[in-house]
Scaffold this motif. Structure first.
Motif, PDB file in Angstrom:
ATOM      1  N   UNK A  51       0.470  90.575  41.731  1.00 17.87           N
ATOM      2  CA  UNK A  51      -0.046  90.315  40.388  1.00 17.87           C
ATOM      3  C   UNK A  51      -1.535  89.984  40.429  1.00 17.87           C
ATOM      4  N   UNK A  52      -1.958  89.198  41.422  1.00 19.64           N
ATOM      5  CA  UNK A  52      -3.384  88.906  41.551  1.00 19.64           C
ATOM      6  C   UNK A  52      -4.155  90.194  41.819  1.00 19.64           C
ATOM      7  N   UNK A  53      -3.529  91.143  42.511  1.00 17.79           N
ATOM      8  CA  UNK A  53      -4.170  92.435  42.750  1.00 17.79           C
ATOM      9  C   UNK A  53      -4.404  93.200  41.457  1.00 17.79           C
ATOM     10  N   UNK A  58      -8.617  94.850  37.275  1.00 17.33           N
ATOM     11  CA  UNK A  58      -9.231  94.754  35.941  1.00 17.33           C
ATOM     12  C   UNK A  58     -10.717  94.439  36.054  1.00 17.33           C
ATOM     13  N   UNK A  59     -11.058  93.477  36.902  1.00 18.41           N
ATOM     14  CA  UNK A  59     -12.475  93.098  37.034  1.00 18.41           C
ATOM     15  C   UNK A  59     -13.273  94.204  37.721  1.00 18.41           C
ATOM     16  N   UNK A  60     -12.657  94.922  38.655  1.00 20.88           N
ATOM     17  CA  UNK A  60     -13.343  96.045  39.289  1.00 20.88           C
ATOM     18  C   UNK A  60     -13.658  97.135  38.264  1.00 20.88           C
ATOM     19  N   UNK A  64     -17.350  98.465  37.072  1.00 20.21           N
ATOM     20  CA  UNK A  64     -17.692  99.839  37.398  1.00 20.21           C
ATOM     21  C   UNK A  64     -17.586 100.149  38.872  1.00 20.21           C
ATOM     22  N   UNK A  65     -16.771  99.422  39.594  1.00 21.21           N
ATOM     23  CA  UNK A  65     -16.600  99.647  41.021  1.00 21.21           C
ATOM     24  C   UNK A  65     -16.949  98.428  41.848  1.00 21.21           C
ATOM     25  N   UNK A 114      -2.511  89.832  28.547  1.00 17.35           N
ATOM     26  CA  UNK A 114      -1.502  89.889  29.615  1.00 17.35           C
ATOM     27  C   UNK A 114      -1.941  89.059  30.818  1.00 17.35           C
ATOM     28  N   UNK A 115      -3.230  89.089  31.139  1.00 17.40           N
ATOM     29  CA  UNK A 115      -3.733  88.299  32.270  1.00 17.40           C
ATOM     30  C   UNK A 115      -3.612  86.811  31.983  1.00 17.40           C
TER      31      UNK A 115
END
Length: 363
Positions: A51-53, A58-60, A64-65, A114-115
């Protein structure tokens, strides 16, 4: 057409990068904990890491990478990771529970609903895992903290009171050692009597085969054996059925049907550990705390220097025991530590003032 998303500011990107490294660090904590467990607990911890993954992804996406440079995770998360790699203990889960309860996503519009929901559920999941460890640890931990804290506070109060009267250092040392032995023996004897009495009480209530030999003579229609089963927690119909089956089996000499109620049906609760083990551990826990206030006099100090060092040593020990209680109870460690310190020093202050009063009056 929907309006395009606003361009993130530099502050936004810095915040998202911090979230990213923290999510990765938290996932690593759960994987390290999972490596030290098996079965259901291992699966739960790996699911938390997964789940943390998802949060990391989301933040990645928002960034933008992968950023060119990543900062270190927050200090608390790094400490959690260090402890998980080396200990994998209940303390790590307790700290993780506190961390999950302080999610920054509630006030950040960049986090999805959801987060935010995930983080709250993670808090409850980790609380449940920590609760299992707390239940396994509760008896021993209670005895350890109670015994050590009692030794710390009672012997500090004793040597502070004696020291304040102006008594010779040898007398203060003798009083501290006497207080250590008296308190430790009292704790050990009390624990021995408590556990032994509880075992004897349970043994007296345990089902036995006292009346087994008369079972074939019971009247099936006026079967008082059902009353025995009802006193042991069975419903009326179940008790009657069990009594009839038992009498019929007794008449047929069928020993495959037990005449007494099984232990779990009778509601027996076993006592963990023996009386001697409980007495020995209580003695050692109390002594381990009570020796600390006496150390300055053992090493030859006296007067204000000995009292100041005793206060410092006991203060550190009280803060440590209070923080451990806070961690395992899921509460704030600092607040519990300061509460423990205030209680211990408050008791010492009372006896110190009394010692000054008696010292002046006898002078």
């Amino acid at each position: 057409m929907s309006e395009p998303a606003p361009t993130p500011t530099a502050a936004d990107r810095r915040r998202w990068i911090r979230y990213l490294v923290n999510e990765r660090a938290e996932a690593s904590v759960y994987r390290h904990l999972a490596a030290r467990r098996e079965g259901e607990e291992r699966d739960i911890l790996l699911a938390l890491a997964e789940a943390e993954g998802r949060h990391e992804a989301h933040w990645l996406e928002l960034l933008g990478g992968e950023p060119a440079r990543l900062p270190k995770a927050d200090l608390e998360t790094r400490v959690l990771g260090w402890m998980a790699r080396r200990f994998g203990s209940i303390f790590v889960l307790a700290l993780a529970q506190n961390a999950e309860g302080r999610s920054p996503y509630d006030s950040d519009a960049a986090a999805t609903p959801a987060m935010r929901a995930d983080e709250k559920i993670h808090h409850e999941v980790v609380r449940g895992l920590a609760a299992r460890g707390r239940r396994r640890l509760s008896g021993t931990f209670r005895a350890a903290v109670f015994g050590a804290n009692d030794g710390l506070v009672s012997n500090l109060a004793l040597v502070m009171g004696i020291g304040a009267t102006g008594a010779a250092p040898q007398f203060v040392l003798f009083s501290g050692i006497a207080g250590l032995l008296a308190g430790a023996l009292s704790m050990g004897a009390g624990e021995f009597v408590s556990v032994r009495s509880q075992r004897e009480l349970l043994a007296a209530t345990e089902p036995n085969g006292y009346a087994d030999h008369v079972l074939p003579d019971l009247d099936l229609d006026a079967n008082e054996l059902a009353l025995v089963y009802r006193t042991r927690g069975m419903a009326i119909d179940d008790a009657m059925d069990r009594a009839r089956l038992t009498v019929e089996a007794a008449r047929a000499a069928d020993r495959s049907v037990p005449f007494t109620v099984p232990r779990e049906a009778a509601g027996e609760h076993d006592v963990v550990g023996g009386a001697w083990a409980a007495a020995g551990s209580s003695f050692l826990f109390f002594a381990s705390g009570a020796i600390i206030p006496v150390l300055p006099w053992i090493f030859g100090l006296s007067g204000v220097a000995a009292i100041a060092l005793a206060l410092a040593l006991v203060g550190v020990a009280l803060l440590a025991t209070g923080a451990m209680v806070g961690l395992l109870s899921g509460g704030p460690p600092l607040r519990r530590a300061l509460r423990q310190l205030a209680i211990g020093f408050g008791a010492a202050a009372v006896t110190y003032v009394l010692g000054l009063v008696f010292g002046v009056s006898m002078g």
